[in-house]
Every structure is written in structure tokens, then in C-alpha cells.
Design an enzyme around this catalytic site. Structure first.
Site, PDB file in Angstrom:
ATOM      1  CG  HIS A 134      -0.296   0.250   2.507  1.00 11.90           C
ATOM      2  ND1 HIS A 134       0.363  -0.727   3.175  1.00 11.90           N
ATOM      3  CD2 HIS A 134      -0.181   1.369   3.249  1.00 11.90           C
ATOM      4  CE1 HIS A 134       0.866  -0.227   4.303  1.00 11.90           C
ATOM      5  NE2 HIS A 134       0.559   1.044   4.370  1.00 11.90           N
TER       6      HIS A 134
HETATM    7  C1  UD1 Z   1      -2.263   5.238   6.142  1.00  6.41           C
HETATM    8  C2  UD1 Z   1      -0.963   5.676   6.822  1.00  6.41           C
HETATM    9  C3  UD1 Z   1       0.074   4.568   6.679  1.00  6.41           C
HETATM   10  C4  UD1 Z   1      -0.455   3.247   7.165  1.00  6.41           C
HETATM   11  C5  UD1 Z   1      -1.736   2.929   6.416  1.00  6.41           C
HETATM   12  C6  UD1 Z   1      -2.330   1.611   6.837  1.00  6.41           C
HETATM   13  C7  UD1 Z   1      -0.453   8.083   6.738  1.00  6.41           C
HETATM   14  C8  UD1 Z   1       0.393   9.101   6.093  1.00  6.41           C
HETATM   15  N1  UD1 Z   1      -0.409   6.864   6.178  1.00  6.41           N
HETATM   16  O1  UD1 Z   1      -1.993   5.110   4.751  1.00  6.41           O
HETATM   17  O2  UD1 Z   1       1.211   4.916   7.449  1.00  6.41           O
HETATM   18  O3  UD1 Z   1       0.508   2.235   6.923  1.00  6.41           O
HETATM   19  O4  UD1 Z   1      -2.677   3.996   6.682  1.00  6.41           O
HETATM   20  O5  UD1 Z   1      -3.499   1.342   6.153  1.00  6.41           O
HETATM   21  O6  UD1 Z   1      -1.121   8.358   7.710  1.00  6.41           O
HETATM   22  N2  UD1 Z   1      -9.334   4.939   1.806  1.00  6.41           N
HETATM   23  C9  UD1 Z   1     -10.533   4.266   1.753  1.00  6.41           C
HETATM   24  N3  UD1 Z   1     -11.155   3.960   2.941  1.00  6.41           N
HETATM   25  C10 UD1 Z   1     -10.626   4.295   4.141  1.00  6.41           C
HETATM   26  C11 UD1 Z   1      -9.413   5.004   4.179  1.00  6.41           C
HETATM   27  C12 UD1 Z   1      -8.779   5.290   3.013  1.00  6.41           C
HETATM   28  O7  UD1 Z   1     -11.022   3.928   0.696  1.00  6.41           O
HETATM   29  O8  UD1 Z   1     -11.229   3.972   5.166  1.00  6.41           O
HETATM   30  C13 UD1 Z   1      -8.641   5.239   0.530  1.00  6.41           C
HETATM   31  C14 UD1 Z   1      -8.855   6.656   0.075  1.00  6.41           C
HETATM   32  O9  UD1 Z   1      -8.979   6.636  -1.301  1.00  6.41           O
HETATM   33  C15 UD1 Z   1      -7.574   7.368   0.475  1.00  6.41           C
HETATM   34  C16 UD1 Z   1      -6.534   6.233   0.365  1.00  6.41           C
HETATM   35  O10 UD1 Z   1      -7.247   5.044   0.719  1.00  6.41           O
HETATM   36  O11 UD1 Z   1      -7.274   8.441  -0.337  1.00  6.41           O
HETATM   37  C17 UD1 Z   1      -5.376   6.415   1.297  1.00  6.41           C
HETATM   38  O12 UD1 Z   1      -5.808   6.609   2.650  1.00  6.41           O
HETATM   39  P1  UD1 Z   1      -4.900   7.474   3.680  1.00  6.41           P
HETATM   40  O13 UD1 Z   1      -5.521   7.492   5.014  1.00  6.41           O
HETATM   41  O14 UD1 Z   1      -4.568   8.790   3.046  1.00  6.41           O
HETATM   42  O15 UD1 Z   1      -3.523   6.702   3.711  1.00  6.41           O
HETATM   43  P2  UD1 Z   1      -3.179   5.139   3.687  1.00  6.41           P
HETATM   44  O16 UD1 Z   1      -2.549   4.820   2.364  1.00  6.41           O
HETATM   45  O17 UD1 Z   1      -4.321   4.318   4.148  1.00  6.41           O
END
Ligand code: UD1
Length: 362
Positions: free
Chosen positions: A209
């Protein structure tokens, strides 16, 4: 002692659950602790959030700030705005943050600007790679925290190098491993194992991821091809993070790859514990495989958890096709080092943290 606990994203939940359990235990023994659990809403899908509350028996948060997704700055800013209101309405002595996600950073800054003490659990780890948002989150959170709970002696040494006074650094161990130990007897086989006729040791688990590995279709295809080549006929089980899903849908996939949604904690941990090995770019999984003695290949150039390579079962290999294929080949052939478990990864870290907090703040 009045404490606000912050949790926002999936890896936070495994770190905060045993801390809440230790607080509840301490209250039963007569300690004067009041706590509020704040969910920032950084992760909001049931698969990344609610299922972890259920599996880890985390009480319903007192509030969910509903921050949601966005760019790095949008997400950090919306957490800050909502958390400032929360902290003004519910003043406390101390804010406890865990890990290195955007929620960790955002809530630390807000607390310090309101002159509230911040304690950071999993402080001091460093990858040295400032292109990772998590590294910026670690550096800033540690620059302004008041007390530092560390998973390893090396993390403490990083803090000393950064000028933190030794009496503020408390080597207590790893709360994620507390969760693993406390829940081990409840790990449950996911149905995909039966559906695909897979038994323990038959398969490898893949998780990806990190933006550097998954945000480009070409890069993701190159990694998946290299893994499939190394794994030959060994089945790969791939629970897919929402971030990865978009580009994965555009790939040509090998039939040996079993693609599935993100898994709940108890099923994912069962899957890992009974696997031949794991290929990942996660931080926490490097630690969990080291504890379980399961071979782990990490597709990154740096790690903030060097102990998992030095004494654990982890190999840090980057993401070039040749290396990926070579190391996955070794993994499936059973040619792997035996690791051991780092000091104080013993299931009692959260008790030590709460005992220290009572000493500091009561
Ligand atoms: C975040 C953490 C990362 C951790 C990871 C575990 C930061 C900078 N990154 O990354 O350290 O390893 O979580 O999962 O805080 N999304 C969904 N549903 C959700 C949440 C996110 O669909 O419930 C999608 C959205 O399109 C979003 C993307 O995932 O833009 C990324 O989510 P985000 O919280 O920005 O970062 P992660 O890649 O999940």
C-alpha cells in the site's frame, strides 16, 4: 489523570487496544484515570476501522472527528481543525498518540499549541527516508512530545541523538505485540482458505500500500510479475488496501494470485501465522512476522524497524524485479534465516506504559 487517546488509521487500532485494556485494569485496581478515546476518522471503511474495534474489543470512541481522506495537507488540516475543537471542549492533562500516521502528527501539534502534554508511543523509530509521509510525522511528533515510549533501545538512541533528554525516554516494548499475544488464541481461519483448499504453509501472503509501490500502474505490474515469477506454483493471497485497489483493477493478473478485500485482524493474523512467508511494504507486519518467526520480504529500500532485519525474520530488498524474484524464490524453497524476538516484546508493554504515566502525571 485525565488522558485523551488518539486513534485514526488501521495500524493505530492494534496499538491503542492494549493501552485501553491496561487503563481499565489499572482503574479496577483503584487508579484515578479518566480517558477519552478520539477516533479521527482518517480510516472510515468498516474493513479498515470498525472490524478492528470489534476484533480487538475496543470500546466505541467517545467521538469520531470524521476527517476522512484527502491530500496529505487536506487530511492533516481537517484532523487539526476538528481535534482543536474537541480538546478545547474536553480539556485533559495529557494526549497520548501512537505510531506515525497523519492523525498522530495532527493531534500532537494541536495538543502542544494548547499547552497540553503529548506522550508518543512508538517514538524514535526512523527510516531516514524523508519522502515517506510517516517519516515527517515521526520527526515532527518527536520534536514536540513530552514523553517517549519506545519499542527498541535503538529508537531511544535515535531520540538521544536528536537531543531528547534521557529521562523522558522510556523503553517499554511494543504494544502491537501486546495485541498479538492477547488475541492469539482467537485467531480464526478466513473462509478463503477453505474455498481455495489451502492449508498451513501452502501459500504466501502479499500486502502492498505504499505510494511508491502502488500509485503507478507500471510499478505495481512490475512488482506483481516479479513476485509471481519467484513464487512459481506457490499460491499468493493478496488482501488489497483501498489505495492499491484502483490500480490493481488495471493489471493483468496471474491466476495463482488470490485477490481479496482487506481482512479483519483476527483472520489476517491467522493467515500470516500459518503462511509460508509474507511479502509486504507495511511497517507493522515486519514486526508481527518477526514475533511469529514467519519469513518476511519487505519491498522497501529502508526500514524504521531495523531490529526486524538484524535479529528478526525480515529481509529488506527494495523492489527491483531481479531481487524480488530471487528472494521470493528463496522464501518458497524454505531457505530462510531463523530469527529471535526483540527485548520487551512480551505482551506487557501497555502495563509498563500506564505504570509510568501514573508515576509521571499523578
Ligand atoms: C495510512 C498511513 C500509513 C499506514 C496505512 C495503513 C499516513 C500518512 N499513512 O496510509 O502509514 O501504513 O494507513 O493502512 O497516515 N481509503 C478508503 N477507505 C478508508 C481510508 C482510506 O477507501 O477507510 C482510501 C482513500 O482513497 C484514500 C486512500 O485510501 O485516499 C489512502 O488513505 P490514507 O488514510 O490517506 O492513507 P493510507 O494509504 O491508508
Amino acid at each position: 489523570m485525565k488522558l485523551t487517546l488518539v486513534a485514526g488509521a488501521r495500524p493505530n487500532f492494534m496499538k491503542i487496544a492494549p493501552i485501553i485494556r491496561a487503563i481499565e485494569k489499572s482503574i479496577l485496581q483503584g487508579s484515578n484515570i479518566q480517558y477519552r478515546l478520539v477516533h479521527t476518522g482518517q480510516h472510515y471503511d468498516d474493513a479498515l476501522s470498525l472490524s478492528f474495534f470489534q476484533d480487538l474489543n475496543i470500546p466505541k470512541p467517545h467521538v469520531n472527528l470524521g476527517a476522512g481522506s484527502g491530500t496529505q495537507s487536506e487530511q492533516t488540516a481537517s484532523i487539526m481543525i476538528a481535534f482543536e475543537k474537541e480538546l478545547i471542549a474536553n480539556p485533559v492533562d495529557t494526549v497520548l498518540v501512537v505510531g506515525d500516521v497523519n492523525s498522530t502528527l495532527a493531534c500532537s501539534i494541536v495538543a502542544k499549541k494548547l499547552c497540553v502534554d503529548v506522550v508518543h508511543v512508538e517514538a524514535g523509530i526512523r527510516s531516514g527516508d524523508r519522502t515517506m509521509p510517516e517519516e515527517i510525522n515521526r520527526l515532527v511528533t518527536d520534536a514536540i512530545s513530552d514523553h517517549f515510549f519506545t519499542t527498541t533501545q535503538e529508537a531511544g538512541a535515535n531520540l538521544v541523538k536528536a537531543g531528547i533528554a534521557v529521562e523522558k525516554i522510556h523503553f517499554t516494548g511494543n504494544t502491537m505485540i501486546d495485541s498479538l499475544i492477547q488475541n492469539q488464541s482467537k485467531f480464526a481461519p478466513p473462509s478463503l482458505l477453505y474455498m481455495n483448499n489451502l492449508r498451513g504453509g501452502d501459500y504466501i501472503v502479499l500486502t502492498l500500500h505504499r505510494p511508491a509501490n502502488v500509485d503507478s500502474i507500471e510499478k505495481l505490474q512490475q512488482i506483481v510479475n516479479a513476485i509471481a515469477k519467484g513464487a512459481t506454483s506457490t499460491t499468493i493471497v493478496f488482501p488489497v488496501h483501498p489505495r492499491t485497489r484502483k490500480n490493481l483493477n488495471a493489471l493483468k493478473l496471474n491466476t495463482e494470485l488470490i485477490v481479496t478485500d482487506p481482512m479483519r485482524y483476527l483472520e489476517f493474523m491467522y493467515l500470516i501465522k500459518h503462511s509460508k512467508g509474507v511479502v509486504t511494504d507495511s511497517g507493522g507486519i515486519q514486526e508481527e512476522t518477526t514475533y511469529l518467526g514467519i519469513p518476511c520480504v519487505t519491498l522497501r529500500d529502508t526500514t524504521e524497524r531495523p531490529e526486524t532485519v538484524m535479529i528478526g525474520t525480515n529481509e529488506l530488498i527494495g523492489s527491483s524485479s531481479e531481487k524480488v524474484t530471487h528472494f521470493i524464490g528463496k522464501l518458497v524453497n524454505g531457505e530462510w534465516k531463523k530469527g529471535s524476538i526483540p527485548d520487551l516484546w512480551d505482551g506487557k508493554t501497555s502495563d509498563r506504559i500506564i505504570a509510568k504515566l501514573l508515576e509521571l502525571y499523578l
